[in-house]
Design a protein around this motif. Structure first.
Motif, PDB file in Angstrom:
ATOM      1  N   SER A  69       0.895  -1.168   0.004  1.00 22.99           N
ATOM      2  CA  SER A  69       0.073  -0.115   0.120  1.00 22.99           C
ATOM      3  C   SER A  69       0.905   1.133   0.144  1.00 22.99           C
ATOM      4  CB  SER A  69      -0.786   0.134   1.310  1.00 22.99           C
ATOM      5  OG  SER A  69      -1.872  -1.146   1.261  1.00 22.99           O
ATOM      6  N   ALA A  70       0.380   2.413  -0.557  1.00 26.19           N
ATOM      7  CA  ALA A  70       1.211   3.642  -0.726  1.00 26.19           C
ATOM      8  C   ALA A  70       1.391   4.018   0.661  1.00 26.19           C
ATOM      9  CB  ALA A  70       0.442   4.347  -1.487  1.00 26.19           C
ATOM     10  N   GLY A  71       2.374   4.682   1.104  1.00 29.60           N
ATOM     11  CA  GLY A  71       2.748   5.270   2.423  1.00 29.60           C
ATOM     12  C   GLY A  71       2.194   6.711   2.430  1.00 29.60           C
ATOM     13  N   THR A  72       2.385   7.203   3.640  1.00 33.16           N
ATOM     14  CA  THR A  72       1.743   8.548   3.730  1.00 33.16           C
ATOM     15  C   THR A  72       2.701   9.496   3.235  1.00 33.16           C
ATOM     16  OG1 THR A  72       2.801   8.869   5.955  1.00 33.16           O
ATOM     17  CG2 THR A  72       0.850   7.414   6.038  1.00 33.16           C
ATOM     18  N   MET A  73       2.079  10.687   3.334  1.00 35.16           N
ATOM     19  CA  MET A  73       2.973  12.018   2.849  1.00 35.16           C
ATOM     20  C   MET A  73       3.569  12.894   4.031  1.00 35.16           C
ATOM     21  SD  MET A  73       2.981  12.242  -0.631  1.00 35.16           S
ATOM     22  CE  MET A  73       3.335  14.072  -1.010  1.00 35.16           C
ATOM     23  N   LYS A  74       3.452  11.967   5.249  1.00 35.58           N
ATOM     24  CA  LYS A  74       4.005  12.736   6.286  1.00 35.58           C
ATOM     25  C   LYS A  74       5.283  13.033   6.300  1.00 35.58           C
ATOM     26  CE  LYS A  74       4.362  12.137  11.444  1.00 35.58           C
ATOM     27  NZ  LYS A  74       3.981  11.315  12.538  1.00 35.58           N
ATOM     28  N   GLY A  75       5.900  14.222   6.418  1.00 38.25           N
ATOM     29  CA  GLY A  75       7.258  14.771   6.623  1.00 38.25           C
ATOM     30  C   GLY A  75       7.790  15.007   5.256  1.00 38.25           C
ATOM     31  N   TYR A  76       6.716  14.964   4.123  1.00 39.05           N
ATOM     32  CA  TYR A  76       7.352  15.155   2.535  1.00 39.05           C
ATOM     33  C   TYR A  76       7.681  16.574   2.316  1.00 39.05           C
ATOM     34  CZ  TYR A  76       7.475  15.671  -2.600  1.00 39.05           C
ATOM     35  OH  TYR A  76       7.511  16.172  -3.745  1.00 39.05           O
ATOM     36  N   SER A  77       8.592  16.794   1.675  1.00 39.56           N
ATOM     37  CA  SER A  77       8.940  18.101   1.018  1.00 39.56           C
ATOM     38  C   SER A  77       9.810  17.928  -0.224  1.00 39.56           C
ATOM     39  CB  SER A  77       9.619  19.007   1.891  1.00 39.56           C
ATOM     40  OG  SER A  77      10.081  20.332   1.151  1.00 39.56           O
ATOM     41  N   ARG A  78       9.545  18.855  -1.430  1.00 36.47           N
ATOM     42  CA  ARG A  78      10.349  18.439  -2.468  1.00 36.47           C
ATOM     43  C   ARG A  78      12.018  18.817  -2.259  1.00 36.47           C
ATOM     44  NH1 ARG A  78       8.774  17.993  -7.691  1.00 36.47           N
ATOM     45  NH2 ARG A  78      10.203  19.319  -8.480  1.00 36.47           N
ATOM     46  N   ASN A  79      11.912  19.516  -0.958  1.00 42.53           N
ATOM     47  CA  ASN A  79      13.418  19.938  -0.467  1.00 42.53           C
ATOM     48  C   ASN A  79      13.910  18.701  -0.084  1.00 42.53           C
ATOM     49  OD1 ASN A  79      12.935  22.731  -1.227  1.00 42.53           O
ATOM     50  ND2 ASN A  79      12.072  23.375   0.628  1.00 42.53           N
ATOM     51  N   ARG A  80      13.390  17.721   0.344  1.00 38.42           N
ATOM     52  CA  ARG A  80      13.854  16.469   0.837  1.00 38.42           C
ATOM     53  C   ARG A  80      14.477  15.900  -0.428  1.00 38.42           C
ATOM     54  NH1 ARG A  80      12.384  14.872   5.636  1.00 38.42           N
ATOM     55  NH2 ARG A  80      14.147  13.917   5.810  1.00 38.42           N
ATOM     56  N   PHE A  81      14.597  16.290  -1.442  1.00 38.60           N
ATOM     57  CA  PHE A  81      14.985  15.709  -2.781  1.00 38.60           C
ATOM     58  C   PHE A  81      15.658  16.738  -3.322  1.00 38.60           C
ATOM     59  CE2 PHE A  81      11.357  13.088  -1.669  1.00 38.60           C
ATOM     60  CZ  PHE A  81      11.671  11.793  -2.302  1.00 38.60           C
ATOM     61  N   PRO A  82      16.992  17.063  -3.104  1.00 34.26           N
ATOM     62  CA  PRO A  82      17.917  18.291  -3.542  1.00 34.26           C
ATOM     63  C   PRO A  82      17.822  18.247  -4.892  1.00 34.26           C
ATOM     64  CG  PRO A  82      18.862  17.513  -1.498  1.00 34.26           C
ATOM     65  CD  PRO A  82      17.798  16.402  -1.847  1.00 34.26           C
ATOM     66  N   ALA A 112       7.873   8.362  -5.109  1.00 35.31           N
ATOM     67  CA  ALA A 112       8.926   7.671  -4.669  1.00 35.31           C
ATOM     68  C   ALA A 112       8.840   7.774  -2.944  1.00 35.31           C
ATOM     69  CB  ALA A 112      10.163   8.440  -4.981  1.00 35.31           C
ATOM     70  N   TRP A 113       8.536   8.985  -2.506  1.00 38.78           N
ATOM     71  CA  TRP A 113       8.458   9.264  -0.765  1.00 38.78           C
ATOM     72  C   TRP A 113       7.433   8.121  -0.373  1.00 38.78           C
ATOM     73  CZ3 TRP A 113      10.895  12.218   2.557  1.00 38.78           C
ATOM     74  CH2 TRP A 113      10.327  12.278   3.876  1.00 38.78           C
ATOM     75  N   ARG A 114       6.203   8.151  -1.069  1.00 39.12           N
ATOM     76  CA  ARG A 114       5.145   6.981  -0.585  1.00 39.12           C
ATOM     77  C   ARG A 114       5.283   5.373  -0.959  1.00 39.12           C
ATOM     78  NH1 ARG A 114       1.981  10.991  -3.096  1.00 39.12           N
ATOM     79  NH2 ARG A 114       1.567   9.395  -5.138  1.00 39.12           N
ATOM     80  N   SER A 115       6.649   5.417  -1.607  1.00 40.22           N
ATOM     81  CA  SER A 115       6.950   4.033  -1.994  1.00 40.22           C
ATOM     82  C   SER A 115       8.215   3.323  -1.363  1.00 40.22           C
ATOM     83  CB  SER A 115       6.713   3.618  -3.459  1.00 40.22           C
ATOM     84  OG  SER A 115       7.607   4.464  -4.014  1.00 40.22           O
TER      85      SER A 115
END
Length: 214
Positions: free
Chosen positions: A55-68, A129-132
């Motif tokens: 199952s897809a994970g959550t978006m908790k903590g996600y930011s595009r800045n976490r992928f420089p 990618a964050w969710r997976s």
């Protein structure tokens, strides 16, 4: 359980590495684009079967800045310039900045001559990618993913198609150019397989269906 190994695959030094070092060396022939999936639909089907379904994970903590991104590839130049130069033709440069050329968006067949009208799409979007699995990486590895020139992860496409796609997987969005579906599915699978990212059951079903056209 999702395979979230932090290990990295060591790849051979390629032209993209030389480009990153020099800032102005061409990655490939202009307009060549990223490599197509090795072996076509057969290998893609095998790789798809090796992906973890979750199952897809959550978006908790996600930011595009976490992928420089975009990483610098020379004075005033970055990975965006690299992809524009690789995917275009009749490229015009100012130093290593792309200031002109022509591009055809593989997602919808639209053509452009102004680089400002072209977006660089992440085949597997950062949020997907964050969710997976990428939520468990460190920012350095996420940066490697966001700037990956060795896999078919970065494409110069129309801004409208990129923004229509957003962070959706192939069960939610497909290119309007149906002749590209086989290649699109193969590229998506290759990226997820290399980075050990999971797929949802709906995503896997959609990819399986798209590979039938290969």
């Amino acid at each position: 359980m999702r395979n979230r190994s932090g290990s990295r695959v060591v790849v051979a030094v390629a032209a993209s590495v030389l480009l990153a070092l020099s800032g102005c060396v061409e990655l490939e022939e202009p307009g060549a684009g990223p490599s197509t999936p090795a072996g076509g639909g057969g290998n893609a089907t095998t790789m798809l079967g090796e992906l973890t379904v979750a199952s897809a994970g959550t978006m908790k903590g996600y930011s595009r800045n976490r992928f420089p991104h975009w990483r610098k590839t020379g004075k005033n130049c970055d990975v965006r310039d690299t992809v524009l130069q690789r995917d275009g033709s009749n490229i015009e440069l100012s130093d290593c900045n792309v200031v002109g050329g022509s591009w055809e968006s593989v997602y919808d067949g639209r053509s452009f001559t102004d680089p400002s009208q072209v977006d660089i799409d992440h085949m597997v979007p950062l949020a997907n990618a964050w969710r997976s699995g990428a939520d468990e990486w460190d920012d350095s590895k996420r940066g490697d993913f966001a700037n990956d020139l060795d896999r078919p992860q970065l494409f110069a496409v129309s801004a409208s198609s990129n923004r229509s796609k957003g962070d959706q997987d192939p069960s939610q969005w497909k290119p309007s150019n149906q002749s590209y579906w086989c290649t699109y599915a193969g590229h998506w699978i290759e990226v997820k397989h290399h980075w050990e990212l999971s797929v949802t059951s709906a995503e896997k079903d959609a990819l399986t269906d798209m590979l039938k056209g290969c």
